[in-house]
Enzyme design. Sequence first.
Site, PDB file in Angstrom:
ATOM      1  N   HIS A  66       0.831  -1.174  -0.019  1.00  0.00           N
ATOM      2  CA  HIS A  66      -0.101  -0.069  -0.020  1.00  0.00           C
ATOM      3  C   HIS A  66       0.946   1.239   0.001  1.00  0.00           C
ATOM      4  CE1 HIS A  66      -4.379  -1.468   0.559  1.00  0.00           C
ATOM      5  NE2 HIS A  66      -3.573  -2.747   0.734  1.00  0.00           N
ATOM      6  N   VAL A  70       0.912   4.030  -3.812  1.00  0.00           N
ATOM      7  CA  VAL A  70       0.463   5.517  -3.926  1.00  0.00           C
ATOM      8  C   VAL A  70       1.632   6.345  -3.705  1.00  0.00           C
ATOM      9  CG1 VAL A  70      -1.143   7.246  -2.906  1.00  0.00           C
ATOM     10  CG2 VAL A  70      -1.521   4.707  -2.584  1.00  0.00           C
ATOM     11  N   ASP A  74       7.465   5.506  -0.526  1.00  0.00           N
ATOM     12  CA  ASP A  74       8.194   6.750   0.282  1.00  0.00           C
ATOM     13  C   ASP A  74       7.536   6.999   1.401  1.00  0.00           C
ATOM     14  OD1 ASP A  74       5.588   7.665  -0.328  1.00  0.00           O
ATOM     15  OD2 ASP A  74       6.163   9.616  -0.968  1.00  0.00           O
ATOM     16  N   SER A  76       4.686   7.538   2.699  1.00  0.00           N
ATOM     17  CA  SER A  76       3.462   8.314   2.453  1.00  0.00           C
ATOM     18  C   SER A  76       2.450   7.693   3.389  1.00  0.00           C
ATOM     19  CB  SER A  76       3.140   8.709   1.204  1.00  0.00           C
ATOM     20  OG  SER A  76       2.579   7.471   0.240  1.00  0.00           O
TER      21      SER A  76
END
Length: 328
Positions: A66, A70, A74, A76
């Site tokens: 996951h 998106v 990184d 996020s």
Amino acid sequence: MNNMLMVTFAMIISCYISIGISEARLKVGFYNKTCPDAESIVGSIVRDATEFNPRVPAFLLRLHFHDCFVQGCDGSILIDNGRISERIAVGHQGLRGFDVIESAKAQLEFVCPGVVSCADIVAMAARDAVAFSFGPNYEVETGRRDGFVSNKSLAGRMPDFRDSIQLLKHKFFDKGLNEKDLVVLSGAHTIGTTACFFLMGRLYNSSPHGGPDPSIDQDFLPELMETCPPNGDINFRLPIDHNSGEAFDIQILENIRSGFAVLQSDAKLMDDPVTKRILDSYFMRFPNQTVQPSFEADFVKSMVKMGRIGVKTGPKRGEIRRVCNTFN
Ligand code: HEM
Ligand SMILES: *[C@@H]1O[C@H](CO)[C@@H](O)[C@H](O)[C@H]1NC(C)=O
Ligand SMILES: *[C@@H]1O[C@H](CO)[C@@H](O)[C@H](O)[C@H]1NC(C)=O
Ligand SMILES: *[C@@H]1O[C@H](CO)[C@@H](O)[C@H](O)[C@H]1NC(C)=O
């Protein structure tokens, strides 16, 4: 002499360029010098957390997927910026394991402050999750930096359990992944559980005519219906890999082939000739196939590939967060 100088000069230049490039790429052992214990620290945190809660490996493996899908891998997904947080997006429902990443981060900040990114911790933890589930060991690439954006509206293209096989393929293509990656990475469902919530439509209101999804094996259907009855608890959880939910193994692919898939998206892998053939290739020898492929080896390759999606590398991009759920 002049020529010698030229050659030396060219060698120095090309060496310089290759260092410049390689510094901006992921590599195995990125923290060898800057934080030599990084991988063992993450490993021991994952091991401890797994002893406390056997569901942890599944949380961590899913978390990496996951994160990567998106905005790239990184970190996020880890950010908690309130009502806009990427991690509260519908497509990320059921994600857990954030606390494990956070405690690994806390220990790493103590040992080598400001060095190891949260995105890399997620990637290392996913690798350890597979290993601790008796899956294949592999070398994980590191050197990702943490991103500056977390916005739930960016999660709209997460693969969804109701997607058609065409759409699933496209969502993977968009990330540079092919049908084989889709099949073997779906094999991650060899560990972990799902809430009945994700099955209700498939059991009782399958399109286009309502009723159960006809692709479910006739002997399996009553069992699933008993586990997830029409007005039952949608939060009740069952293994995704029927009869083999604990260990990482190829049973998940056999289950998918034989009508024992639990998740609809897994079952859909049989709807497309290309993905179906890839599934079959692990169990039968096609005439044009010289060697039997290995699910474990292919899974590892696809994990490394997934771990490269949209990564931010080099000193000019992203940051190394101090705490994983907050930007610096
Ligand atoms: C192909 C598209 C995919 C779809 C539509 C999908 C969907 C889902 C759904 C609906 C669940 C149940 C969530 C819950 O009830 O909490 C789940 C669980 C899980 N997924 Fe996927 N998934 C996909 C691909 C992947 C990939 C690529 C990975 C990792 C490489 C992965 C790893 C997992 C794991 C480990 C679990 C179990 C989580 C747990 O036990 O809490 N999935 N997935
Ligand atoms: C770090 O060490 C490992 C194991 O000795 C080695 O395989 C890897 O290439 C090293 N990486 C770097 C960047 O030094
Ligand atoms: C989140 O993304 C949406 C769509 O791209 C954008 O309209 C919105 O302004 C963003 N919100 C923040 C706080 O950046
Ligand atoms: C075998 O043939 C199929 C379909 O004709 C093709 O998709 C596949 O890539 C081939 N495999 C090899 C190993 O050549």
